[in-house]
Design a protein around this motif. Sequence first.
Motif, PDB file in Angstrom:
ATOM      1  N   SER A 299     -14.345 -21.102  12.657  1.00  0.00           N
ATOM      2  CA  SER A 299     -13.126 -20.280  12.612  1.00  0.00           C
ATOM      3  C   SER A 299     -12.985 -19.541  11.119  1.00  0.00           C
ATOM      4  O   SER A 299     -12.492 -18.386  11.946  1.00  0.00           O
ATOM      5  N   PHE A 300     -13.333 -19.771  10.226  1.00  0.00           N
ATOM      6  CA  PHE A 300     -13.146 -18.316   9.195  1.00  0.00           C
ATOM      7  C   PHE A 300     -14.434 -17.610   9.059  1.00  0.00           C
ATOM      8  O   PHE A 300     -14.346 -16.351   9.147  1.00  0.00           O
ATOM      9  N   PHE A 301     -15.065 -18.331  10.169  1.00  0.00           N
ATOM     10  CA  PHE A 301     -16.040 -16.727  10.233  1.00  0.00           C
ATOM     11  C   PHE A 301     -15.077 -15.781  11.746  1.00  0.00           C
ATOM     12  O   PHE A 301     -15.327 -14.881  11.251  1.00  0.00           O
ATOM     13  N   PHE A 302     -15.248 -16.595  12.318  1.00  0.00           N
ATOM     14  CA  PHE A 302     -14.042 -15.755  13.767  1.00  0.00           C
ATOM     15  C   PHE A 302     -13.133 -15.041  13.552  1.00  0.00           C
ATOM     16  O   PHE A 302     -12.959 -13.957  13.623  1.00  0.00           O
ATOM     17  N   GLY A 303     -12.731 -15.734  12.556  1.00  0.00           N
ATOM     18  CA  GLY A 303     -11.076 -15.360  12.242  1.00  0.00           C
ATOM     19  C   GLY A 303     -11.222 -14.330  10.938  1.00  0.00           C
ATOM     20  O   GLY A 303     -10.310 -13.543  10.995  1.00  0.00           O
ATOM     21  N   GLY A 304     -12.513 -14.803  10.132  1.00  0.00           N
ATOM     22  CA  GLY A 304     -11.654 -13.830   8.830  1.00  0.00           C
ATOM     23  C   GLY A 304     -13.374 -12.609   8.343  1.00  0.00           C
ATOM     24  O   GLY A 304     -13.089 -11.282   7.519  1.00  0.00           O
ATOM     25  N   PHE A 305     -14.295 -13.061   9.223  1.00  0.00           N
ATOM     26  CA  PHE A 305     -15.667 -11.967   8.401  1.00  0.00           C
ATOM     27  C   PHE A 305     -15.167 -10.575   9.612  1.00  0.00           C
ATOM     28  O   PHE A 305     -15.104  -9.699   8.986  1.00  0.00           O
ATOM     29  N   ASP A 306     -14.936 -10.065  10.661  1.00  0.00           N
ATOM     30  CA  ASP A 306     -14.666  -8.911  10.647  1.00  0.00           C
ATOM     31  C   ASP A 306     -12.961  -8.325  10.313  1.00  0.00           C
ATOM     32  O   ASP A 306     -12.756  -7.358  10.152  1.00  0.00           O
ATOM     33  N   THR A 307     -12.580  -9.418  11.043  1.00  0.00           N
ATOM     34  CA  THR A 307     -10.208  -9.165  10.875  1.00  0.00           C
ATOM     35  C   THR A 307     -10.131  -8.580   8.501  1.00  0.00           C
ATOM     36  O   THR A 307      -9.972  -7.208   8.288  1.00  0.00           O
ATOM     37  N   VAL A 308     -11.010  -9.645   8.052  1.00  0.00           N
ATOM     38  CA  VAL A 308     -10.687  -9.386   6.514  1.00  0.00           C
ATOM     39  C   VAL A 308     -11.684  -7.999   6.075  1.00  0.00           C
ATOM     40  O   VAL A 308     -10.871  -7.241   5.100  1.00  0.00           O
ATOM     41  N   SER A 309     -12.835  -7.632   6.681  1.00  0.00           N
ATOM     42  CA  SER A 309     -13.348  -6.640   5.559  1.00  0.00           C
ATOM     43  C   SER A 309     -12.760  -5.468   6.715  1.00  0.00           C
ATOM     44  O   SER A 309     -12.549  -4.526   6.135  1.00  0.00           O
ATOM     45  N   SER A 310     -12.231  -5.408   8.018  1.00  0.00           N
ATOM     46  CA  SER A 310     -11.553  -3.763   8.198  1.00  0.00           C
ATOM     47  C   SER A 310     -10.588  -3.947   7.309  1.00  0.00           C
ATOM     48  O   SER A 310     -10.209  -3.330   7.332  1.00  0.00           O
ATOM     49  N   GLN A 311      -9.104  -5.081   7.701  1.00  0.00           N
ATOM     50  CA  GLN A 311      -8.453  -4.593   6.532  1.00  0.00           C
ATOM     51  C   GLN A 311      -8.746  -4.228   4.933  1.00  0.00           C
ATOM     52  O   GLN A 311      -7.732  -3.114   4.444  1.00  0.00           O
ATOM     53  N   THR A 312      -9.648  -4.663   4.847  1.00  0.00           N
ATOM     54  CA  THR A 312     -10.268  -3.985   3.511  1.00  0.00           C
ATOM     55  C   THR A 312     -10.515  -2.642   3.380  1.00  0.00           C
ATOM     56  O   THR A 312      -9.893  -1.836   2.193  1.00  0.00           O
ATOM     57  N   CYS A 313     -10.579  -2.242   4.340  1.00  0.00           N
ATOM     58  CA  CYS A 313     -10.989  -0.914   5.145  1.00  0.00           C
ATOM     59  C   CYS A 313     -10.621  -0.171   4.667  1.00  0.00           C
ATOM     60  O   CYS A 313     -10.738   0.612   3.861  1.00  0.00           O
ATOM     61  N   ILE A 314      -8.943  -0.745   5.311  1.00  0.00           N
ATOM     62  CA  ILE A 314      -8.160   0.123   5.491  1.00  0.00           C
ATOM     63  C   ILE A 314      -7.151   0.321   4.329  1.00  0.00           C
ATOM     64  O   ILE A 314      -6.351   1.138   3.439  1.00  0.00           O
ATOM     65  N   ILE A 315      -7.412  -1.461   3.351  1.00  0.00           N
ATOM     66  CA  ILE A 315      -6.829  -0.761   2.275  1.00  0.00           C
ATOM     67  C   ILE A 315      -7.948   0.431   1.505  1.00  0.00           C
ATOM     68  O   ILE A 315      -6.744   0.958   0.738  1.00  0.00           O
ATOM     69  N   ALA A 316      -8.604   0.269   1.306  1.00  0.00           N
ATOM     70  CA  ALA A 316      -9.716   1.409   0.804  1.00  0.00           C
ATOM     71  C   ALA A 316      -9.569   2.598   1.068  1.00  0.00           C
ATOM     72  O   ALA A 316      -8.922   3.946   0.201  1.00  0.00           O
ATOM     73  N   HIS A 317      -9.090   3.144   2.684  1.00  0.00           N
ATOM     74  CA  HIS A 317      -8.975   4.106   3.470  1.00  0.00           C
ATOM     75  C   HIS A 317      -7.529   4.770   2.491  1.00  0.00           C
ATOM     76  O   HIS A 317      -7.486   6.162   1.827  1.00  0.00           O
ATOM     77  N   LEU A 318      -6.354   3.818   2.778  1.00  0.00           N
ATOM     78  CA  LEU A 318      -5.431   4.521   2.088  1.00  0.00           C
ATOM     79  C   LEU A 318      -4.968   4.208   0.671  1.00  0.00           C
ATOM     80  O   LEU A 318      -4.774   5.510   0.323  1.00  0.00           O
ATOM     81  N   LEU A 319      -5.867   3.609   0.064  1.00  0.00           N
ATOM     82  CA  LEU A 319      -6.455   3.988  -1.387  1.00  0.00           C
ATOM     83  C   LEU A 319      -6.364   5.730  -1.807  1.00  0.00           C
ATOM     84  O   LEU A 319      -6.512   6.600  -2.590  1.00  0.00           O
ATOM     85  N   ALA A 320      -7.969   5.509  -1.300  1.00  0.00           N
ATOM     86  CA  ALA A 320      -8.064   7.274  -1.283  1.00  0.00           C
ATOM     87  C   ALA A 320      -7.318   8.817  -0.876  1.00  0.00           C
ATOM     88  O   ALA A 320      -7.069   9.056  -1.650  1.00  0.00           O
ATOM     89  N   GLU A 321      -6.748   7.607   0.191  1.00  0.00           N
ATOM     90  CA  GLU A 321      -5.809   9.623   0.607  1.00  0.00           C
ATOM     91  C   GLU A 321      -4.721   8.919  -0.385  1.00  0.00           C
ATOM     92  O   GLU A 321      -3.864   9.843  -0.414  1.00  0.00           O
ATOM     93  N   ASN A 322      -4.209   8.487  -0.939  1.00  0.00           N
ATOM     94  CA  ASN A 322      -3.038   7.888  -2.241  1.00  0.00           C
ATOM     95  C   ASN A 322      -3.970   8.202  -3.615  1.00  0.00           C
ATOM     96  O   ASN A 322      -3.494   7.149  -3.875  1.00  0.00           O
ATOM     97  N   PRO A 323      -3.679   8.841  -4.312  1.00  0.00           N
ATOM     98  CA  PRO A 323      -5.115   8.516  -5.385  1.00  0.00           C
ATOM     99  C   PRO A 323      -3.839   7.946  -6.712  1.00  0.00           C
ATOM    100  O   PRO A 323      -3.942   7.455  -7.538  1.00  0.00           O
ATOM    101  N   ASP A 324      -2.180   8.383  -6.514  1.00  0.00           N
ATOM    102  CA  ASP A 324      -1.464   8.110  -7.194  1.00  0.00           C
ATOM    103  C   ASP A 324      -1.208   6.719  -6.891  1.00  0.00           C
ATOM    104  O   ASP A 324      -0.969   6.002  -7.703  1.00  0.00           O
ATOM    105  N   VAL A 325      -0.996   6.270  -5.820  1.00  0.00           N
ATOM    106  CA  VAL A 325      -1.114   5.024  -5.810  1.00  0.00           C
ATOM    107  C   VAL A 325      -2.469   3.121  -5.984  1.00  0.00           C
ATOM    108  O   VAL A 325      -2.441   3.255  -6.840  1.00  0.00           O
ATOM    109  N   GLN A 326      -3.686   4.973  -6.280  1.00  0.00           N
ATOM    110  CA  GLN A 326      -4.485   3.195  -6.335  1.00  0.00           C
ATOM    111  C   GLN A 326      -4.542   3.678  -8.094  1.00  0.00           C
ATOM    112  O   GLN A 326      -4.936   2.677  -8.964  1.00  0.00           O
TER     113      GLN A 326
END
Length: 520
Positions: A299-326
């Motif tokens: 369940s860690f693979f099914f629940g976390g392999f793709d979703t956690v990486s996608s969520q972290t990608c979104i965080i990274a994207h938002l930080l790049a779009e908002n350099p003051d937040v980063q």
Amino acid sequence: MDYLPIALSLVAVLVALYYFITRNHNLFKKHGIVHIPPTPLFGNMGSLARRQITIMDLLTKTYQLDSKAKYIGFYEFLTPVIVLRDLDLIKAVTMKNVEQFSDHRPLVNKKVDPMLGGMLFMLNGDQWKHHRNMLSPTFTSSKIKTMFKLMSECASRFAEHLSNLPEEQRETEMKGLLTKYTNDVIASCVYNVSIDSVKEPNNVFYVYGKISTSLATFKRTLIILVHRNVPWLAELLQLKVVDSHIAKFFYDQVAESVEIRQRTGARRSDILQLFMDNNKKREPRQEMTVQDMANHAFSFFFGGFDTVSSQTCIIAHLLAENPDVQERLQQEIDETLENNNGELTYDAMHEMKYLDAVINETLRLYPIAAFLDRMCVKDFELPPARPGDKPFTVKAGMNIWIPVSAIHQDPKYYENPSKFDPDRFYENNKAITNSGAYMPFGLGPRMCIGNRFALTEMKVLLCHVLAKCSIKLAPRTITPLQFEKGVFNLTGRNGFWLAIEPRKSSYCFFSVSASAVSCN
């Protein structure tokens, strides 16, 4: 040859087929519940099936159909679903009357996918209660803390790789990279296998994990929809979500490790060890079997392999779009490291208020699950959807959806909801998280049991990476962020392309995993 009997038979078959695929499509009209008129076979899912819309946008469109209604009618293909809008009703379903809404609608046919069907999320009734009680001690803060070092070793290695990328490779597709990190964390924290997927991208854990967990493809989404809506067809066609040889591989990993530890007395600070330790405190009949352990480990693979990486990608994207937040987040990370002699500790990381705010705000804008579901197990009467309407009885077996993404974007609950603003959580974190309008990991007893693990996994990576690197927009970055249509998981349209730049700073960062010192 007399064609009349053939023609009449054909008409009869077509009429019967039409009746079958539309037999439930009058339910909401009959009860006066506001809804979008369904189309035959597809119900209200046609635009998603045709890859014209994201699941988030589809739910928002449904949610906004009537701002005065407590709930909306929706058709998931042939299946009528009640979409709740009212927060009091949502609490009633997920908390106050949990015994009547204790189950999820089956996501897969267990006869076809027994390992997937044996995960906690897929279990229902007393079986779910039993396994939840067995698993709960594994996911306390103190137990997650024991795995922090394993996560940090993976994150430190990953950050070192990013900070040393050649200049021509600094523009990179983050999803492909970050799934390697989540793979290494799961392999280490769950299966006691040390892997460096950046250096060894063809390792079997990564290859099998990627094949079996991604829901961000149209084909995989269709297979899941067949399992949910026509389980007999999934069984007839043997439409497996997880291939048999992959399920056997993950089972064998657990079985071999359990056998070795039982025979030698060897121990390790990982999930499997916690499963085994919990067994020692239980009566023989209540213990986890090896198959149970394998199912829950997977369940860690099914629940976390793709979703956690996608969520972290979104965080990274938002930080790049908002350099003051980063920049502000990097300042908090730098101060935390300086106050702890260059070492990132579990307790210090969890005292970082702005890190919490950034992650919480990202989960508000783009929750991991666009909706929660509950299946009614005993008839339950809902109040009238609108003034003047009649109450509606949810029959046993009927499905309830809670449109998380739409609620998170409702200006009734969040000022300027489309804006990425971590300060709303920095200043009012407890008020928002306790409001009932924030539910990225679910609500009530069936909320995600692994949320602490996932949050720690994301936090430790962000701390290590942002201590060494800055994240920038790149030529191939699509901004504002856009998502692939027609799939369940959040995945960037054409990927998550960002640029990584090493930071220039004067302090030294001491890795928790080794005696080496990295000075930036």
